[in-house]
Scaffold this active site. Structure first.
Site, PDB file in Angstrom:
ATOM      1  N   PRO A  13       0.821  -1.225   0.000  1.00 33.06           N
ATOM      2  CA  PRO A  13       0.000   0.000   0.000  1.00 33.06           C
ATOM      3  C   PRO A  13       0.852   1.272   0.000  1.00 33.06           C
ATOM      4  O   PRO A  13       0.326   2.348  -0.293  1.00 33.06           O
ATOM      5  CB  PRO A  13      -0.849  -0.126   1.272  1.00 33.06           C
ATOM      6  CG  PRO A  13      -0.231  -1.208   2.082  1.00 33.06           C
ATOM      7  CD  PRO A  13       0.569  -2.070   1.151  1.00 33.06           C
ATOM      8  N   GLU A  36       3.502  -6.988   7.931  1.00 36.29           N
ATOM      9  CA  GLU A  36       3.779  -5.564   7.693  1.00 36.29           C
ATOM     10  C   GLU A  36       4.677  -5.349   6.475  1.00 36.29           C
ATOM     11  O   GLU A  36       5.130  -4.235   6.228  1.00 36.29           O
ATOM     12  CB  GLU A  36       4.416  -4.921   8.931  1.00 36.29           C
ATOM     13  CG  GLU A  36       3.551  -4.973  10.181  1.00 36.29           C
ATOM     14  CD  GLU A  36       2.224  -4.227  10.010  1.00 36.29           C
ATOM     15  OE1 GLU A  36       2.250  -3.078   9.549  1.00 36.29           O
ATOM     16  OE2 GLU A  36       1.170  -4.813  10.341  1.00 36.29           O
ATOM     17  N   ARG A  57      -4.792  -8.991 -20.093  1.00 41.16           N
ATOM     18  CA  ARG A  57      -5.757  -8.692 -21.156  1.00 41.16           C
ATOM     19  C   ARG A  57      -5.173  -7.769 -22.225  1.00 41.16           C
ATOM     20  O   ARG A  57      -5.759  -7.628 -23.288  1.00 41.16           O
ATOM     21  CB  ARG A  57      -7.056  -8.121 -20.573  1.00 41.16           C
ATOM     22  CG  ARG A  57      -6.912  -6.780 -19.925  1.00 41.16           C
ATOM     23  CD  ARG A  57      -8.195  -6.335 -19.244  1.00 41.16           C
ATOM     24  NE  ARG A  57      -9.221  -5.828 -20.155  1.00 41.16           N
ATOM     25  CZ  ARG A  57      -9.178  -4.640 -20.766  1.00 41.16           C
ATOM     26  NH1 ARG A  57      -8.152  -3.824 -20.560  1.00 41.16           N
ATOM     27  NH2 ARG A  57     -10.132  -4.264 -21.575  1.00 41.16           N
ATOM     28  N   ASP A  62     -10.436   1.631 -23.927  1.00 40.64           N
ATOM     29  CA  ASP A  62     -10.651   1.543 -22.485  1.00 40.64           C
ATOM     30  C   ASP A  62     -10.595   2.926 -21.853  1.00 40.64           C
ATOM     31  O   ASP A  62      -9.819   3.777 -22.265  1.00 40.64           O
ATOM     32  CB  ASP A  62      -9.518   0.744 -21.809  1.00 40.64           C
ATOM     33  CG  ASP A  62      -9.585  -0.743 -22.115  1.00 40.64           C
ATOM     34  OD1 ASP A  62     -10.655  -1.219 -22.494  1.00 40.64           O
ATOM     35  OD2 ASP A  62      -8.541  -1.394 -21.960  1.00 40.64           O
TER      36      ASP A  62
END
Ligand code: 6GU
Length: 262
Positions: free
Chosen positions: A89, A116, A158, A173
């Site tokens: 993150p 962590e 993809r 897209d």
């Protein structure tokens, strides 16, 4: 493209057997290799984590199993080096641009962590030999990087040549570079023309390609204004024609989001 994933939960990647990505693997476009990190932990408990230096909550993944595991993967093909992607993150945001960059690589190695995160010396060690990217899939915290890897493999997979049929290409897209860059795609409809009293917008039944294209752009602008004000604010004013500006002026937008400079 070859993709390796080292994880303490290789079973998390069962979805890669299914659907578009499963087909790409069957057809040899995508070559996925899953590895159990604990295979390189040599104590009786096959320990992969330990307490953090400096104190604090949670556990940190030990460098030794990761180092041995990554070395083993690198040894699988000494003629090439994979781009190493460390999901976290605290990484750089994963975007369509990064997906396209990864789709052009011959080999990716993902190292999803639990706890962590991984001892930072692992990233330092391999960062001096190959590209190591710390990447986040959004501003929220997952229990581990495995789901983030599924997100990235699907977004990259993809884009590989031959994965999407000719009938459906990735060029239009949302977020793909090009004419509609940074506009969200608008609503879509199929048969029947009326369902539970809701009608398909008449213009889509008209067969008038020019009017349909204009309508789709209007809807894209409306949806982007409603859902992603910051994308609208970031649009290049040069990319907006007179009709676009009139439409945006008629929407009830916050003062700073329609001008394109703010
Ligand atoms: Cl890549 N990992 C984890 N654990 N949480 C996340 C993430 C990654 N991206 C967003 N949240």
């Amino acid at each position: 493209m070859r993709v390796d994933v080292i994880s303490i939960f290789p079973e998390y990647f069962a979805p890669l057997d299914v659907s578009l990505i499963g087909k790409a693997r069957e057809r040899g476009i995508l070559d996925v290799h899953l590895h159990q990190l604990r295979d390189w932990a040599h104590d009786v408990h096959r320990t992969v984590d330990d307490t953090p230096y400096g104190g604090g909550p949670g556990m940190v993944m030990k460098p030794d199993p990761w180092g041995e595991a990554i070395d083993a993967v690198l040894d699988a093909d000494p003629t090439t080096r994979p781009r190493i992607i460390v999901p976290t993150p605290s990484g750089v945001p994963f975007t369509q641009r990064l997906a396209m960059e990864y789709a052009a690589e011959p080999w990716l190695l993902f190292t999803p962590a639990r706890y962590e995160g991984i001892d930072s010396r692992v990233m330092a060690e391999y960062g001096s030999r190959t590209r190591v990217d710390e990447v986040s899939v959004g501003d929220y915290v997952l229990a581990g990087g495995e789901v983030a890897v599924l997100v990235m493999v699907e977004a990259v997979g993809r884009l590989l040549p031959g994965v999407l049929g000719n009938a459906r290409s990735a060029v239009d897209d949302s977020f793909a570079p090009g004419a509609m860059e940074n506009l969200l795609e608008g609503p879509v409809y199929t048969k029947p023309p009326e369902w539970r009293g809701h009608e398909v917008p008449e213009v889509l039944l008209s067969g008038h390609h020019g009017r349909i294209a204009r309508w789709r752009r209007d809807e894209a602008l409306r949806r982007t204004a409603k859902n992603r004000g910051e994308l609208l604010a970031a649009l290049d004013p040069e990319s907006l024609d007179k009709h676009d500006r009139k439409l945006l002026a008629e929407l009830d937008l916050p003062a700073d989001s329609a001008s394109g400079d703010g």
